[in-house]
Design a protein around this motif. Structure first.
Motif, PDB file in Angstrom:
ATOM      1  N   SER A 165       0.800  -1.187   0.070  1.00  0.00           N
ATOM      2  CA  SER A 165      -0.196   0.003   0.122  1.00  0.00           C
ATOM      3  C   SER A 165       0.873   1.272   0.025  1.00  0.00           C
ATOM      4  O   SER A 165       0.789   2.177  -0.759  1.00  0.00           O
ATOM      5  CB  SER A 165      -1.153   0.169   1.333  1.00  0.00           C
ATOM      6  N   ASN A 176      -5.312  -4.494   0.951  1.00  0.00           N
ATOM      7  CA  ASN A 176      -5.747  -4.922   2.084  1.00  0.00           C
ATOM      8  C   ASN A 176      -5.868  -6.379   2.456  1.00  0.00           C
ATOM      9  O   ASN A 176      -5.812  -7.014   1.373  1.00  0.00           O
ATOM     10  CB  ASN A 176      -7.169  -3.959   2.680  1.00  0.00           C
ATOM     11  N   LEU A 227     -14.215  -4.726   0.484  1.00  0.00           N
ATOM     12  CA  LEU A 227     -12.920  -4.220   0.354  1.00  0.00           C
ATOM     13  C   LEU A 227     -12.363  -3.869  -1.240  1.00  0.00           C
ATOM     14  O   LEU A 227     -11.646  -3.138  -1.308  1.00  0.00           O
ATOM     15  CB  LEU A 227     -11.720  -5.058   1.026  1.00  0.00           C
ATOM     16  N   GLU A 238      -4.523  -2.154   5.409  1.00  0.00           N
ATOM     17  CA  GLU A 238      -5.146  -2.589   6.913  1.00  0.00           C
ATOM     18  C   GLU A 238      -5.525  -4.098   6.700  1.00  0.00           C
ATOM     19  O   GLU A 238      -5.434  -4.756   5.567  1.00  0.00           O
ATOM     20  CB  GLU A 238      -6.302  -1.647   7.152  1.00  0.00           C
TER      21      GLU A 238
END
Length: 249
Positions: A165, A176, A227, A238
């Motif tokens: 990321s 994610n 997501l 995350e």
């Protein structure tokens, strides 16, 4: 809801379990989906069930030769990707005292090396602002006996979500991870657990989950869909733990 209208998604290991359930969700919401799998018959059967908006690619995430040809195989059908769900994985469920080098290498080759180089090879096809979702595991947060190698591979994926990321911020590509707890998928029939021990092992896993049940592929697919959608646009690098309370209770 058509959150993926005019979008193209690729799911590794999409012929069964979480990958297949996610393919169904993506297609229901308008996506064109490509799934990969190691066995042609399993891939073809999955595509037949998924319908006209699905394409099957026979590709083994544990083989670099297959990974190196994956982008070309995708280009035969689509010129870009909007979503990449790294879902293919393997767990052999062996105590550390019995783990062989081959068993160690198999899990790292598929779960980490395969995931890493699949992303590398497909990045040129991914549009700016696209999404990568990694299927990790709640074993990163709760010790499951006999899963030391598997847990280590999945911890690597959680770290990869963060680092990639940061590295891909200039292209606005979000990465994610989902960390499921025990889920009713074919993975548990492929762990090398002897038939006479399987019921006891699954019962033990169930008791480790605070809600006292396995999750379903559809429950994890709903998180993958979230997501992958614009609704999670502020979630970057995350991890969502979906373990029925594992790691939190």
């Amino acid at each position: 809801m058509q959150r993926f209208m005019n979008k193209v998604a690729l799911i590794t290991g999409g012929n069964s379990g979480i990958g297949f359930a996610t393919a169904q969700r993506f297609i229901a919401e308008g996506a064109q989906v490509l799934i990969t799998g190691r066995k042609a018959n399993a891939v073809n059967e999955a595509v037949a069930q998924l319908g006209n908006n699905a394409v099957g690619l026979v590709s083994d995430t544990g083989k670099m030769a297959d990974i190196s040809q994956l982008a070309e195989a995708v280009r035969a059908h689509h010129d870009h990707l909007d979503v990449l769900f790294i879902n293919a994985g393997v767990s052999l469920g062996v105590p550390i005292t019995q783990v062989s080098e081959a068993q160690y290498d198999t899990q790292f080759d598929i779960n980490v090396k395969g995931a890493y180089f699949t992303i590398q090879q497909l990045l040129p096809l991914m549009r700016d602002g696209s999404v990568i979702v990694l299927n990790a595991s709640a074993t990163v947060h709760r010790g499951f006996p006999g899963n030391s190698v598997y847990a280590a591979t999945k911890a690597a994926l959680v770290a990869l979500a963060r680092t990639l990321s940061a590295e891909l911020l200039d292209r606005r590509i979000r990465v994610n991870a989902i960390s499921p707890g025990p889920v009713t998928t074919p993975l548990y029939t492929k762990m090398g657990i002897r038939e006479e021990h399987r019921e006891a092992t699954l019962h033990a896993y169930t008791n480790m989950v605070p809600v006292k049940r396995f999750g379903t592929p559809e429950e994890i697919a709903s998180i993958a869909t979230f997501l992958a959608s614009d609704e999670s646009s502020f979630i970057v690098g995350e991890e969502i733990i979906a373990g029925g309370g594992i790691g939190t209770l």
